[in-house]
Design a protein around this motif. Structure first.
Motif, PDB file in Angstrom:
ATOM      1  N   TYR A  18       0.763  -1.090   0.243  1.00 50.71           N
ATOM      2  CA  TYR A  18      -0.296   0.213  -0.452  1.00 50.71           C
ATOM      3  C   TYR A  18       1.097   1.022  -0.086  1.00 50.71           C
ATOM      4  CZ  TYR A  18      -3.480  -3.468   0.847  1.00 50.71           C
ATOM      5  OH  TYR A  18      -4.147  -4.259   0.925  1.00 50.71           O
ATOM      6  N   THR A  19       1.911   1.129  -0.267  1.00 51.57           N
ATOM      7  CA  THR A  19       3.180   2.108  -0.406  1.00 51.57           C
ATOM      8  C   THR A  19       2.590   3.270  -1.064  1.00 51.57           C
ATOM      9  OG1 THR A  19       5.007   0.709   0.328  1.00 51.57           O
ATOM     10  CG2 THR A  19       5.564   3.087  -0.979  1.00 51.57           C
ATOM     11  N   TYR A  20       2.120   2.778  -2.287  1.00 46.57           N
ATOM     12  CA  TYR A  20       1.678   4.076  -3.579  1.00 46.57           C
ATOM     13  C   TYR A  20       0.397   4.664  -3.123  1.00 46.57           C
ATOM     14  CZ  TYR A  20       5.294   1.453  -6.036  1.00 46.57           C
ATOM     15  OH  TYR A  20       6.951   0.554  -6.233  1.00 46.57           O
ATOM     16  N   HIS A  21      -0.621   3.844  -2.739  1.00 47.33           N
ATOM     17  CA  HIS A  21      -1.934   4.063  -2.168  1.00 47.33           C
ATOM     18  C   HIS A  21      -1.638   5.679  -0.956  1.00 47.33           C
ATOM     19  CE1 HIS A  21      -1.667  -0.048  -3.022  1.00 47.33           C
ATOM     20  NE2 HIS A  21      -3.221  -0.155  -3.641  1.00 47.33           N
ATOM     21  N   VAL A  26      -2.273  11.764   0.173  1.00 48.98           N
ATOM     22  CA  VAL A  26      -1.179  12.866  -0.140  1.00 48.98           C
ATOM     23  C   VAL A  26      -1.580  12.958  -0.010  1.00 48.98           C
ATOM     24  CG1 VAL A  26       1.284  13.543   1.255  1.00 48.98           C
ATOM     25  CG2 VAL A  26       0.370  10.923   2.168  1.00 48.98           C
ATOM     26  N   ALA A  27      -1.353  13.166  -2.144  1.00 49.00           N
ATOM     27  CA  ALA A  27      -1.133  13.874  -3.166  1.00 49.00           C
ATOM     28  C   ALA A  27      -2.756  14.818  -3.274  1.00 49.00           C
ATOM     29  CB  ALA A  27      -0.882  14.009  -4.706  1.00 49.00           C
ATOM     30  N   LEU A  28      -3.528  13.623  -3.755  1.00 51.50           N
ATOM     31  CA  LEU A  28      -5.171  13.872  -3.728  1.00 51.50           C
ATOM     32  C   LEU A  28      -5.188  14.957  -2.177  1.00 51.50           C
ATOM     33  CD1 LEU A  28      -8.003  13.934  -4.744  1.00 51.50           C
ATOM     34  CD2 LEU A  28      -8.124  11.781  -2.981  1.00 51.50           C
ATOM     35  N   ALA A  29      -4.702  14.615  -0.940  1.00 51.55           N
ATOM     36  CA  ALA A  29      -5.242  15.847  -0.008  1.00 51.55           C
ATOM     37  C   ALA A  29      -5.190  17.175  -0.164  1.00 51.55           C
ATOM     38  CB  ALA A  29      -4.628  15.108   1.322  1.00 51.55           C
ATOM     39  N   TYR A  30      -3.652  17.386  -0.679  1.00 54.34           N
ATOM     40  CA  TYR A  30      -3.134  18.508  -0.881  1.00 54.34           C
ATOM     41  C   TYR A  30      -3.873  18.840  -2.139  1.00 54.34           C
ATOM     42  CZ  TYR A  30       1.469  17.207   1.244  1.00 54.34           C
ATOM     43  OH  TYR A  30       2.706  17.089   2.518  1.00 54.34           O
ATOM     44  N   PRO A  47       3.078  25.452  -5.711  1.00 49.66           N
ATOM     45  CA  PRO A  47       4.369  25.314  -5.552  1.00 49.66           C
ATOM     46  C   PRO A  47       4.813  24.528  -4.111  1.00 49.66           C
ATOM     47  CG  PRO A  47       4.188  27.366  -6.589  1.00 49.66           C
ATOM     48  CD  PRO A  47       3.272  26.769  -5.830  1.00 49.66           C
ATOM     49  N   LEU A  48       4.602  24.742  -2.951  1.00 51.05           N
ATOM     50  CA  LEU A  48       4.688  23.956  -1.728  1.00 51.05           C
ATOM     51  C   LEU A  48       4.220  22.710  -1.920  1.00 51.05           C
ATOM     52  CD1 LEU A  48       6.586  24.525   0.572  1.00 51.05           C
ATOM     53  CD2 LEU A  48       3.990  25.980   1.545  1.00 51.05           C
ATOM     54  N   PHE A  49       2.995  22.389  -2.064  1.00 51.02           N
ATOM     55  CA  PHE A  49       2.543  21.578  -2.203  1.00 51.02           C
ATOM     56  C   PHE A  49       3.228  20.048  -3.215  1.00 51.02           C
ATOM     57  CE2 PHE A  49      -1.234  23.711  -0.219  1.00 51.02           C
ATOM     58  CZ  PHE A  49      -1.148  23.401   0.873  1.00 51.02           C
ATOM     59  N   ILE A  50       3.255  20.998  -4.724  1.00 45.12           N
ATOM     60  CA  ILE A  50       3.902  20.157  -5.571  1.00 45.12           C
ATOM     61  C   ILE A  50       5.197  19.656  -5.142  1.00 45.12           C
ATOM     62  CG2 ILE A  50       4.795  19.705  -7.683  1.00 45.12           C
ATOM     63  CD1 ILE A  50       2.457  21.679  -8.530  1.00 45.12           C
ATOM     64  N   PHE A  51       6.301  20.727  -4.053  1.00 47.25           N
ATOM     65  CA  PHE A  51       6.698  20.787  -3.948  1.00 47.25           C
ATOM     66  C   PHE A  51       7.953  19.153  -2.671  1.00 47.25           C
ATOM     67  CE2 PHE A  51      11.054  20.948  -0.880  1.00 47.25           C
ATOM     68  CZ  PHE A  51      12.009  20.601  -1.623  1.00 47.25           C
ATOM     69  N   ILE A  52       6.889  19.115  -1.797  1.00 48.80           N
ATOM     70  CA  ILE A  52       6.959  18.274  -0.659  1.00 48.80           C
ATOM     71  C   ILE A  52       6.433  16.688  -1.837  1.00 48.80           C
ATOM     72  CG2 ILE A  52       5.397  17.690   1.390  1.00 48.80           C
ATOM     73  CD1 ILE A  52       4.961  20.420   1.771  1.00 48.80           C
ATOM     74  N   GLU A  53       4.955  16.645  -2.672  1.00 48.71           N
ATOM     75  CA  GLU A  53       4.675  15.250  -3.279  1.00 48.71           C
ATOM     76  C   GLU A  53       6.223  14.391  -3.734  1.00 48.71           C
ATOM     77  OE1 GLU A  53       2.483  12.484  -4.399  1.00 48.71           O
ATOM     78  OE2 GLU A  53       2.460  13.405  -2.043  1.00 48.71           O
ATOM     79  N   GLY A 103       1.377  12.296  -9.040  1.00 49.23           N
ATOM     80  CA  GLY A 103       1.102  13.214  -7.733  1.00 49.23           C
ATOM     81  C   GLY A 103       1.183  14.126  -7.846  1.00 49.23           C
ATOM     82  N   ALA A 104       2.224  15.183  -8.716  1.00 46.41           N
ATOM     83  CA  ALA A 104       1.862  16.250  -9.276  1.00 46.41           C
ATOM     84  C   ALA A 104       0.297  16.713  -9.565  1.00 46.41           C
ATOM     85  CB  ALA A 104       3.188  16.782 -10.220  1.00 46.41           C
ATOM     86  N   LEU A 105       0.254  15.790 -10.587  1.00 46.58           N
ATOM     87  CA  LEU A 105      -0.358  16.223 -11.676  1.00 46.58           C
ATOM     88  C   LEU A 105      -2.050  15.652 -10.885  1.00 46.58           C
ATOM     89  CD1 LEU A 105      -1.290  16.438 -15.075  1.00 46.58           C
ATOM     90  CD2 LEU A 105      -1.351  13.866 -15.201  1.00 46.58           C
ATOM     91  N   VAL A 106      -2.424  15.037  -9.733  1.00 48.72           N
ATOM     92  CA  VAL A 106      -2.878  14.913  -8.792  1.00 48.72           C
ATOM     93  C   VAL A 106      -3.335  16.186  -8.575  1.00 48.72           C
ATOM     94  CG1 VAL A 106      -4.383  13.679  -7.132  1.00 48.72           C
ATOM     95  CG2 VAL A 106      -2.698  12.460  -9.104  1.00 48.72           C
ATOM     96  N   ILE A 107      -2.075  16.392  -7.761  1.00 44.58           N
ATOM     97  CA  ILE A 107      -2.174  18.674  -7.007  1.00 44.58           C
ATOM     98  C   ILE A 107      -2.957  19.667  -8.350  1.00 44.58           C
ATOM     99  CG2 ILE A 107      -1.228  19.642  -5.376  1.00 44.58           C
ATOM    100  CD1 ILE A 107       0.880  17.517  -4.899  1.00 44.58           C
TER     101      ILE A 107
END
Length: 234
Positions: A18-21, A26-30, A47-53, A103-107
């Motif tokens: 479940y690593t990818y889940h 997290v990306a969805l939450a951001y 940019p801050l959220f995308i960098f963290i992800e 993840g970035a695409l989702v954010i």
């Protein structure tokens, strides 16, 4: 085991654990949090959220992945099997880069919709993810658990967030220019270019800086992974 087979195994392990889940949640939450901000704050917060992800989260994930592989003997087997040990960390780097892109695409899509220059965001995400994943491999190779990894992890996090202060004018003068050598700083220009126009020349130099960082991080990962995780476990 071939490189393609190794990639397949890595992917299956991530799905099973479940690593990818967690990564995508997290990306969805951001993305949801970003959507809650007023429109004028989105170019600043995104940019801050995308960098963290792709950056920080990937840096943490790769460390825990290596510790797990050390404990179950996967890395130790690299010194006695015909599998090329470089394939191990290259496969992890590629997988983390793919996860970061998604993840970035989702954010971006969830948080700001499709009215964004997504190409710039994805280019920056790819380069930043590769750099931080390789740095994570280089640092984590020396340690055996997360407790030992915590101090260097914290140091990298603090340094990586300093450019945000310079980027928003909180740090100015010569110190602001020095911070450009931290890989998160050039990455910020790509992330911000998705929402507001950034000069092509600035993006070009940012891309060059990240490519140079990628080369440095790759060589650090190669040297330290062999020294501590392959040769060191024989």
């Amino acid at each position: 085991m071939s490189f393609a087979q190794l990639m397949k195994v890595e992917f299956k392990v991530g799905i099973r654990n479940y690593t990818y889940h967690i990564y995508f949640l997290v990306a969805l939450a951001y993305g949801v949090v970003l959507r809650a901000f007023p429109a004028e704050y989105v170019p600043t917060m995104a940019p801050l959220f995308i960098f963290i992800e792709p950056g920080m989260l990937g840096f943490m994930f790769i460390g825990t992945s290596i510790f797990s592989d050390k404990k179950d003997g996967t890395i130790g087997a690299l010194s006695v099997t015909p599998m090329e040990w470089r394939d191990y960390y290259l496969s992890k780097t590629i997988i983390m880069a793919l996860l970061a892109l998604i993840g970035a695409l989702v954010i971006v899509v969830v948080g700001a919709g499709f009215n964004v220059q997504i190409a710039y965001v994805l280019i920056g995400t790819l380069l930043v993810s590769v750099v931080y994943t390789l740095l994570g491999i280089a640092i984590a190779a020396k340690y055996r658990d997360l407790d030992d990894y915590f101090v260097p992890l914290l140091a990298v996090m603090v340094l990586s967030f300093l450019p945000f202060a310079a980027y928003h004018g909180l740090i100015s003068g010569p110190w602001g220019k020095v911070l450009y050598i931290i890989p998160s700083y050039p990455g910020l220009y790509f992330f911000h270019a998705g929402f507001e126009e950034i000069a092509r020349e600035t993006l070009m130099w940012s891309g060059i800086a990240l490519v140079i960082w990628g080369i440095v991080a790759y060589n650090l990962a190669k040297i330290r992974f062999y020294k501590y995780a392959v040769e060191g476990l024989r």
